[in-house]
Design an enzyme around this catalytic site. Structure first.
Site, mmCIF file in Angstrom:
data_model
loop_
_atom_site.group_PDB
_atom_site.id
_atom_site.type_symbol
_atom_site.label_atom_id
_atom_site.label_comp_id
_atom_site.label_asym_id
_atom_site.label_seq_id
_atom_site.Cartn_x
_atom_site.Cartn_y
_atom_site.Cartn_z
ATOM 1 C CD GLU A 360 -14.288 12.946 -3.293
ATOM 2 O OE1 GLU A 360 -15.462 12.536 -3.651
ATOM 3 O OE2 GLU A 360 -13.997 14.207 -3.179
ATOM 4 C CB CYS A 361 -8.418 13.622 -5.621
ATOM 5 S SG CYS A 361 -6.788 14.575 -7.113
ATOM 6 N N GLY A 362 -6.685 14.969 -3.486
ATOM 7 C CA GLY A 362 -5.809 15.400 -2.515
ATOM 8 C C GLY A 362 -5.488 14.871 -0.624
ATOM 9 C CG LEU A 364 -5.384 8.722 -2.459
ATOM 10 C CD1 LEU A 364 -5.843 7.038 -1.339
ATOM 11 C CD2 LEU A 364 -5.428 8.506 -4.162
ATOM 12 C CG ASN A 456 -11.993 7.160 -3.582
ATOM 13 O OD1 ASN A 456 -12.904 6.514 -2.771
ATOM 14 N ND2 ASN A 456 -12.799 8.701 -4.396
#
Length: 479
Positions: A360-362, A364, A456
């Site tokens: 997730e985010c970081g 990703l 994502n």
């Protein structure tokens, strides 16, 4: 006993005052802290102040029953006798200009919790009473039981403003905190410095606690908290999506109203039917620290043993069946992460062997090819880069356009995005989520799936995506 500490605006010192109160009361009480909204950073401060893991309560992620059940579950797990809830922005600020979704008031009403307003009293005397009267009048179902004045000029200013609020607005003022530059907190591009950097901020939290003890009537606050003991819950929350002015698929409006379309039951926190024991490695260190505790516990409820590891310090991943890499600051520590070649190879090999990985985010951008030309895992074959402006800051509604690691085709769930990095994606990417509200990674899409790796920008909460942990563990078992 419980209380909501809510601001009259977005810059009233909520986190400083709330964390200070938590620290002060924790000296003689077992305090469970909560944060309204999707924030990861403020709860990390709360956790240090109280010694209990802080939780998020959010009426976008949760229906009313989930808010109540999440609160009760957290209080029981920590065996706390006090629940202190820090609000988000102003008391009534949420997604809609007229509704309750995402605001602090919705959580206060769901829990029937008294509210103490935190007000920036700079240059205010009689007008402070007008502000309190306005907050009381806007929604009579919100029980505003006290006021704390911040940034008062001195004792004379405090006494005058206190008299105005108490006599004209009929609400007790239980504290007045003087203007003091020492109270200022350090910031980074995502907000306050993550509280996992304990050495840098523990002294600040001690200072905030001392300030709370000196300038706030904590006994009066505890008396206010005692009024929360009644068990009735108001069922009048305006949690309808109808007032949204956002441009997302109106056909899905009824499907996402209050719930999610993945078979979850009203009030159910998450699905927990996976029976096979397995091990999941969770990246957690100074860099990767953005996790909702409920996500970890949902995995544990699906028979996963959580094994924490550090992409920053460790040489390789532990012996696990799947990996979960949450958000954080890999873009700040990109050089250090890039130099840990053995860890990068270990995760890359895990990906090539088709073992499940969720980021997730970081997570990703750590799984991407590179960050600002510093090599990363390259499980997601696209480069990423830091930008000077925020690239995504939204509550998100997602719909799975195909079966994937954490959801099934047609599932609708809610999430949140907040990032300054950009992933250089192209049309060849396999993106499994249609973004009905929000931005995503690319062209209103998110969730890049490569082999058995899914990553994502959106952050999910186990209550907003109740099948997340079940599907993730199920796919690990069935690989």
């Amino acid at each position: 006993m419980k209380v909501v500490l809510a601001g009259t605006g977005s810059a009233v010192g909520k986190t400083t005052i709330s964390t200070g109160i938590m620290k002060a009361l924790s000296k003689e009480n077992n305090v469970q802290a909560f944060k309204v909204g999707p924030d990861f950073i403020d709860p990390s401060y709360h956790t240090i102040a109280t010694g209990n893991i802080s939780r998020n309560l959010d009426s976008f992620f949760m229906d009313e029953a989930q808010i109540i059940n999440s609160f009760k579950r957290a209080m029981k797990k920590s065996n706390a006798n006090m629940g202190i809830i820090e609000g988000v922005r102003g008391l009534y600020e949420g997604i809609s200009p007229i509704g309750d979704i995402g605001n602090t008031a919705s959580v206060a009403k769901a829990l029937d919790a008294p509210v103490v307003l935190l007000m920036d009293a700079r240059s205010l005397v009689k007008s402070a009473a007008a502000v309190v009267l306005g907050f009381k009048a806007l929604d009579p179902d919100v029980r505003i039981e006290g006021v704390i004045l911040n940034k008062v000029k001195g004792d004379r200013h405090y006494r005058k403003a206190k008299e105005a609020v108490e006599k004209l607005a009929n609400v007790p003022v239980i504290g007045g905190i003087p203007r003091d530059d020492k109270i200022a907190v350090e910031e980074r591009h995502l907000g306050l410095v993550p509280a996992l950097e304990k050495e840098r901020i523990s002294k600040s939290i001690d200072l905030w606690g001392n300030i709370a003890e000196e300038y706030i009537d904590l006994d009066a606050l505890k008396d206010i908290m005692k009024t929360s003991s009644k068990s009735n819950v108001k069922n009048n929350l305006n949690l309808s999506f109808e007032s949204f002015e956002d441009n997302f698929n109106k056909d899905s409006n009824n499907a996402i109203n209050l719930g999610v379309t993945n078979g979850s039951k009203p009030g159910e926190l998450w699905k927990s039917e996976q029976k096979t024991n397995l091990k999941i490695g969770v990246a957690k260190d100074e860099i990767f620290s953005f996790y909702y505790q409920e996500n970890i516990e949902a995995l544990e409820d699906n028979n996963a043993k959580i094994i924490f590891f550090s992409p920053y310090k460790d040489e390789e991943i532990p012996d696990v069946d799947g990996i979960y890499i949450g958000g954080g600051y890999p873009e700040v520590f990109k050089e250090d992460l890039s130099h840990n070649q053995s860890m990068l190879k270990s995760i890359r090999d895990f990906h090539k062997d088709n073992h499940p990985i969720y980021g997730e985010c970081g997570g990703l951008i750590y799984l991407s090819k590179s960050i600002d030309n510093f090599n990363m895992v390259n499980a997601i074959p696209y480069s990423s880069e830091m930008t000077p402006r925020v690239q995504g800051l939204n509550y998100v509604v997602s719909k799975a356009n195909q079966d994937n690691l954490i959801s099934q085709k047609g599932d609708v769930f809610r999430a949140h995005e907040f990032h300054y990095t950009k992933l250089n994606v192209n049309d060849n990417a396999n993106l499994v989520f249609d973004i009905l509200r929000g931005k995503g990674s690319y062209n209103k899409l998110d969730g890049i799936s490569v082999g058995n790796t899914l990553a994502n920008y959106i952050h999910i909460h186990a209550c907003s995506c109740p099948n997340f942990a079940y599907n993730f563990t199920k796919n690990i078992v069935e690989q």
